[in-house]
Design a protein around this motif. Sequence first.
Motif, PDB file in Angstrom:
ATOM      1  N   PHE A   1      -5.511 -11.285 -17.357  1.00 48.43           N
ATOM      2  CA  PHE A   1      -6.581 -10.295 -17.486  1.00 48.43           C
ATOM      3  C   PHE A   1      -7.543 -10.743 -18.576  1.00 48.43           C
ATOM      4  O   PHE A   1      -7.112 -11.237 -19.634  1.00 48.43           O
ATOM      5  N   SER A   2      -8.834 -10.561 -18.354  1.00 52.75           N
ATOM      6  CA  SER A   2      -9.813 -10.906 -19.382  1.00 52.75           C
ATOM      7  C   SER A   2     -11.006  -9.974 -19.270  1.00 52.75           C
ATOM      8  O   SER A   2     -11.655  -9.908 -18.223  1.00 52.75           O
ATOM      9  N   ALA A   3     -11.294  -9.234 -20.345  1.00 48.60           N
ATOM     10  CA  ALA A   3     -12.372  -8.251 -20.355  1.00 48.60           C
ATOM     11  C   ALA A   3     -13.554  -8.768 -21.173  1.00 48.60           C
ATOM     12  O   ALA A   3     -13.453  -8.914 -22.398  1.00 48.60           O
ATOM     13  N   THR A   4     -14.633  -9.074 -20.494  1.00 50.58           N
ATOM     14  CA  THR A   4     -15.874  -9.541 -21.110  1.00 50.58           C
ATOM     15  C   THR A   4     -15.636 -10.763 -22.006  1.00 50.58           C
ATOM     16  O   THR A   4     -16.280 -10.914 -23.047  1.00 50.58           O
ATOM     17  N   ALA A   5     -14.706 -11.622 -21.589  1.00 53.96           N
ATOM     18  CA  ALA A   5     -14.397 -12.803 -22.394  1.00 53.96           C
ATOM     19  C   ALA A   5     -14.229 -14.055 -21.546  1.00 53.96           C
ATOM     20  O   ALA A   5     -14.324 -15.170 -22.067  1.00 53.96           O
TER      21      ALA A   5
ATOM     22  N   LEU B   1      -5.449 -12.599 -10.938  1.00 55.03           N
ATOM     23  CA  LEU B   1      -6.411 -12.871 -11.998  1.00 55.03           C
ATOM     24  C   LEU B   1      -7.443 -11.751 -11.965  1.00 55.03           C
ATOM     25  O   LEU B   1      -8.151 -11.570 -10.964  1.00 55.03           O
ATOM     26  N   ALA B   2      -7.515 -10.974 -13.047  1.00 55.31           N
ATOM     27  CA  ALA B   2      -8.427  -9.832 -13.131  1.00 55.31           C
ATOM     28  C   ALA B   2      -9.397 -10.066 -14.282  1.00 55.31           C
ATOM     29  O   ALA B   2      -8.983 -10.124 -15.444  1.00 55.31           O
ATOM     30  N   THR B   3     -10.670 -10.243 -13.955  1.00 62.46           N
ATOM     31  CA  THR B   3     -11.686 -10.462 -14.978  1.00 62.46           C
ATOM     32  C   THR B   3     -12.707  -9.331 -14.931  1.00 62.46           C
ATOM     33  O   THR B   3     -13.015  -8.798 -13.868  1.00 62.46           O
ATOM     34  N   VAL B   4     -13.213  -8.990 -16.110  1.00 62.35           N
ATOM     35  CA  VAL B   4     -14.152  -7.876 -16.236  1.00 62.35           C
ATOM     36  C   VAL B   4     -15.469  -8.403 -16.784  1.00 62.35           C
ATOM     37  O   VAL B   4     -15.496  -9.107 -17.800  1.00 62.35           O
ATOM     38  N   GLY B   5     -16.563  -8.060 -16.114  1.00 64.15           N
ATOM     39  CA  GLY B   5     -17.895  -8.398 -16.590  1.00 64.15           C
ATOM     40  C   GLY B   5     -18.666  -7.138 -16.923  1.00 64.15           C
ATOM     41  O   GLY B   5     -18.494  -6.103 -16.271  1.00 64.15           O
ATOM     42  N   THR B   6     -19.490  -7.213 -17.954  1.00 60.85           N
ATOM     43  CA  THR B   6     -20.332  -6.082 -18.345  1.00 60.85           C
ATOM     44  C   THR B   6     -21.785  -6.495 -18.233  1.00 60.85           C
ATOM     45  O   THR B   6     -22.194  -7.522 -18.789  1.00 60.85           O
TER      46      THR B   6
END
Length: 268
Positions: free
Chosen positions: A113-117, A140-145
Motif C-alpha cells: 500500500f502506498s498513499a501519495t508516495a 498493490l494499492a496505490t493512492v493518488g491525490t
Amino acid sequence: MVSDSNDYVRLRETFNEDAARYDRARPRYPVQMFDDLAAAGVAPGARVLEIGCGTGQATVPLAERGYRIVAVELGTDMAAVARRNLAAFDAVEVVTAAFEEWPLRGEPFDVVFSATAFHWIDPAVRVSKSADALRLGGLLATVGTHHIAGGTWTEAFFVEIQKCYERFDPSTPPGLRLETARDIVEDDRELTSSGRFGPAKFYRYEWELPYSTADYLDLLLTYSGHRALPDVQRSALLNSIARLIDVDYGGQIVKRYLTELRIAQRVR
C-alpha cells in the motif's frame, strides 16, 4: 518538472524538514477509501507493507481495521511522528529506510500500500519490488491525490493565483489551468506493462476542504516545490497568495480534491 535525479532526491527529502507541520496541515483520506480496500478482499489480519507512510495519516486507519503493518518511511523525523501516532497499535512496525534499499523479508505480504508516495519511488524499482514483496494474488494499492477545479477554485480564482506563481516561481508553466476529475485519465500502464500485475480497478472520491488564509499557507509549506524555493521568493509568493485570499475572498477558500485508489493483483 524535476530536472535531474539530484533535484528529485532533494525534493523527496524536503518532506522530512518539518514533520510536525506535515502531520498538522496535510488533509487525511476519505473513510470510504479504506472501506473499499477492505471490500476488495483485504480482511482483518492481512499483512500490509506500506511504502512512504509519512507521519501515519493513512497508516492509522489501516491499523484500526486490524491489519498487521510494516511501514517503511525514508524521513527520520516523519518516522518518529508516525511511531507516536501509532503507539497504540502493537501490530504496526515503522521502519526508517528508503524502500529502494530496504531488504525484503522472507514472508510475503498480502498487500503493498502506498498513499501519495508511490510516485516518489524510483520508477526502475517500485513496480518490480512491490511485486516481489507480495504473495501471488496479493494486491498493490496505490493512492493518488489530485487538485481539481471546484470549490473556490473557479477559473477566475485560479487565473489570479497563477499570476502569483508566474511572478515569483520561474518554473511555473505559463497559462496553467486546473483540470476537472473527468479530465484525469485512469492509468495502469506501468503496472500491466511489467507483466507482474493484472489490470487495475480504480476507485475515485471527490471532496472539498475549507481553509483559512493561515491554514492554506501552512498547507503550501508542506509541498516540496514550495519548500525548495529560495527563502526570498517563497516569502514573496506566500505573501502575495495571502493578500489575494484576504482581500478578494474574505480570508477563506474551499479546495476541491480528487483521491484515487488504484488496486491491481499480482499475477506473476
